[in-house]
Design a protein around this motif. Structure first.
Motif, short mmCIF file in Angstrom:
data_model
loop_
_atom_site.label_atom_id
_atom_site.label_comp_id
_atom_site.label_asym_id
_atom_site.label_seq_id
_atom_site.Cartn_x
_atom_site.Cartn_y
_atom_site.Cartn_z
N ASP A 138 8.18 7.27 -1.92
CA ASP A 138 9.34 6.89 -2.73
C ASP A 138 10.46 6.29 -1.89
O ASP A 138 11.20 5.44 -2.37
CB ASP A 138 9.86 8.12 -3.49
CG ASP A 138 8.85 8.65 -4.49
OD1 ASP A 138 7.98 7.85 -4.91
OD2 ASP A 138 8.91 9.84 -4.84
N LEU A 139 10.59 6.75 -0.65
CA LEU A 139 11.68 6.26 0.18
C LEU A 139 11.54 4.77 0.48
O LEU A 139 12.52 4.03 0.53
CB LEU A 139 11.73 7.06 1.49
CG LEU A 139 12.99 6.89 2.34
CD1 LEU A 139 14.22 7.31 1.56
CD2 LEU A 139 12.87 7.69 3.62
N ILE A 140 10.30 4.30 0.65
CA ILE A 140 10.06 2.87 0.89
C ILE A 140 10.36 2.07 -0.37
O ILE A 140 10.98 0.99 -0.31
CB ILE A 140 8.62 2.66 1.37
CG1 ILE A 140 8.42 3.29 2.75
CG2 ILE A 140 8.29 1.17 1.41
CD1 ILE A 140 7.03 3.14 3.29
N ARG A 144 7.47 3.48 10.70
CA ARG A 144 7.29 4.93 10.83
C ARG A 144 6.23 5.44 9.86
O ARG A 144 5.42 6.29 10.22
CB ARG A 144 8.62 5.63 10.58
CG ARG A 144 9.65 5.46 11.70
CD ARG A 144 10.92 6.22 11.42
NE ARG A 144 11.86 6.13 12.54
CZ ARG A 144 13.06 6.69 12.55
NH1 ARG A 144 13.48 7.38 11.49
NH2 ARG A 144 13.84 6.58 13.61
N ALA A 145 6.25 4.92 8.62
CA ALA A 145 5.25 5.36 7.64
C ALA A 145 3.84 4.96 8.07
O ALA A 145 2.89 5.74 7.92
CB ALA A 145 5.57 4.77 6.28
N PRO A 178 0.81 -1.23 0.00
CA PRO A 178 0.00 0.00 0.00
C PRO A 178 0.84 1.28 0.00
O PRO A 178 0.34 2.34 -0.38
CB PRO A 178 -0.81 -0.12 1.31
CG PRO A 178 -0.78 -1.55 1.67
CD PRO A 178 0.55 -2.05 1.19
N PHE A 179 2.11 1.22 0.43
CA PHE A 179 2.93 2.43 0.53
C PHE A 179 3.96 2.54 -0.59
O PHE A 179 4.54 3.61 -0.78
CB PHE A 179 3.70 2.45 1.86
CG PHE A 179 2.87 2.08 3.05
CD1 PHE A 179 1.95 2.96 3.59
CD2 PHE A 179 3.00 0.83 3.64
CE1 PHE A 179 1.19 2.61 4.68
CE2 PHE A 179 2.25 0.47 4.73
CZ PHE A 179 1.33 1.36 5.25
N GLY A 193 -3.53 10.30 4.21
CA GLY A 193 -3.46 10.84 2.86
C GLY A 193 -2.31 11.79 2.61
O GLY A 193 -2.08 12.16 1.45
N GLU A 194 -1.57 12.19 3.63
CA GLU A 194 -0.47 13.14 3.47
C GLU A 194 0.83 12.39 3.19
O GLU A 194 1.75 12.33 4.00
CB GLU A 194 -0.34 14.01 4.72
CG GLU A 194 -1.51 14.92 4.98
CD GLU A 194 -1.64 16.00 3.90
OE1 GLU A 194 -0.61 16.41 3.36
OE2 GLU A 194 -2.78 16.40 3.62
N HIS A 195 0.93 11.81 1.99
CA HIS A 195 2.10 11.00 1.66
C HIS A 195 3.34 11.87 1.46
O HIS A 195 4.45 11.45 1.78
CB HIS A 195 1.82 10.18 0.40
CG HIS A 195 0.73 9.17 0.58
ND1 HIS A 195 -0.59 9.44 0.30
CD2 HIS A 195 0.76 7.89 1.04
CE1 HIS A 195 -1.32 8.37 0.56
NE2 HIS A 195 -0.53 7.42 1.01
N GLU A 196 3.19 13.07 0.92
CA GLU A 196 4.34 13.95 0.74
C GLU A 196 4.90 14.39 2.09
O GLU A 196 6.12 14.47 2.27
CB GLU A 196 3.94 15.17 -0.10
CG GLU A 196 3.58 14.83 -1.53
CD GLU A 196 3.29 16.07 -2.36
OE1 GLU A 196 3.40 17.18 -1.78
OE2 GLU A 196 2.95 15.94 -3.54
N LEU A 197 4.02 14.69 3.03
CA LEU A 197 4.47 15.06 4.36
C LEU A 197 5.20 13.90 5.04
O LEU A 197 6.26 14.08 5.66
CB LEU A 197 3.28 15.50 5.22
CG LEU A 197 3.56 15.82 6.69
CD1 LEU A 197 4.57 16.96 6.81
CD2 LEU A 197 2.27 16.16 7.43
N VAL A 198 4.66 12.70 4.90
CA VAL A 198 5.30 11.51 5.48
C VAL A 198 6.66 11.28 4.82
O VAL A 198 7.65 10.95 5.49
CB VAL A 198 4.39 10.29 5.32
CG1 VAL A 198 5.12 9.02 5.73
CG2 VAL A 198 3.12 10.46 6.15
N GLN A 199 6.71 11.47 3.50
CA GLN A 199 7.98 11.32 2.79
C GLN A 199 9.03 12.30 3.32
O GLN A 199 10.18 11.94 3.56
CB GLN A 199 7.76 11.55 1.29
CG GLN A 199 9.02 11.60 0.45
CD GLN A 199 9.57 10.24 0.15
OE1 GLN A 199 8.90 9.24 0.39
NE2 GLN A 199 10.77 10.19 -0.35
N THR A 200 8.63 13.54 3.56
CA THR A 200 9.56 14.54 4.08
C THR A 200 9.99 14.22 5.49
O THR A 200 11.17 14.36 5.85
CB THR A 200 8.89 15.93 4.04
OG1 THR A 200 8.42 16.20 2.71
CG2 THR A 200 9.87 17.01 4.45
#
Length: 267
Positions: free
Chosen positions: A73-75, A152-153, A67-68, A162-169
């Motif tokens: 992208d980091l995952i 962590r994700a 799902p992630f 839904g805040e995937h960009e925030l999680v990525q940062t």
């Protein structure tokens, strides 16, 4: 061909399964497996177990990260790195396994023969190379890295749906590094998380009054005068008290008042 099998089926005499001759001799096969385990060098068994565990760990992490993977992208990057290191380690494990099989030239030292007859053989056999061990250690580190990012994700996406960009940062930031949250949803998610945490703390202390506003640790006010000829401003910071009610003086903040007066230059 169909006629042949059809005629054979019709001509065959029915026989109960209990009376039929088994096509697979389970007892002989089990004896062969047990004999293989008894005569196998422990290092060979460990090599096979390592290869199986690495492949299974890669598969389980891939399934859990589905799902992630395309949203963070980091995952996805860490999974690709895990795939590469796993392939390298499996190749080296298989090579060491084949080199360590009976009849292979993997004995270091002078002379040959059995271990019982060759008493002058002081150098031990090399069952696994140092390069293979290093590759296996890299795989373990990569697995630990993927597990850390996934945990962590999962936690962050639960707090900020839904805040995937925030999680990525957040995943890319180290401990103590500051970041800027541009999205309104990310800011709202941070405030809601702080609010929920403060309400849980109040509830655990018996304070059931749940106000809708987040309790700030510091309030800051900026006062400016209306005199254009002599502009100035007064900065006021008021710190609240936290933790003193529990008697923990080490982590408690005593609060306070800070006043700063500054004279401005007229543009």
């Amino acid at each position: 061909i169909r006629t042949f099998w059809s005629d054979t089926w019709d001509e065959a005499e029915p026989c109960p399964a209990s009376e039929q001759r088994p096509l697979f001799d389970a007892f002989s096969t089990v004896e062969m497996i047990l004999n293989s385990f008894e005569t196998m060098h422990p290092a060979h068994l460990i090599l096979q177990i390592l290869a199986t565990n690495f492949a299974m760990a890669n598969f389980v992490l891939r399934v859990y990260a589905d799902p992630f993977e395309r949203k963070v992208d980091l995952i996805e990057q860490s999974l690709r790195e895990l795939d590469q290191k796993t392939d390298i380690a499996l190749t080296k494990l298989a090579k060491d396994m084949m080199n360590g099989m009976p009849g292979s030239a993997f004995i270091n030292g002078s002379g040959g023969g059995d271990d019982e007859n060759d008493e002058n053989l002081n150098i031990p056999k090399t069952q696994v190379s140092a390069d293979t061990i290093a590759s296996c250690e890299e795989v373990c580190n990569a697995i630990s890295k993927v597990e850390l990012f996934l945990s962590r994700a999962t936690s962050l996406l639960h707090k900020f749906p839904g805040e995937h960009e925030l999680v990525q940062t957040l995943l890319r930031k180290g401990n103590g590094e500051a970041m800027v949250v541009d999205s309104m949803g990310g800011r709202q998610g941070i405030l809601n998380t702080i609010k929920k945490q403060q309400q849980q703390i109040r509830k655990s202390k018996g304070n059931m009054e749940m106000d809708d506003l987040i309790h700030p640790s510091v309030r800051e006010y900026l006062l400016r005068n209306c005199d254009d000829d002599h502009p100035c401003q007064l900065n006021v910071q008021i710190g609240d008290t936290f933790g003193s009610e529990d008697g923990n003086t080490e982590t408690a903040t005593k609060g306070g008042l800070l006043l700063a007066f500054a004279k401005c230059e007229q543009e």
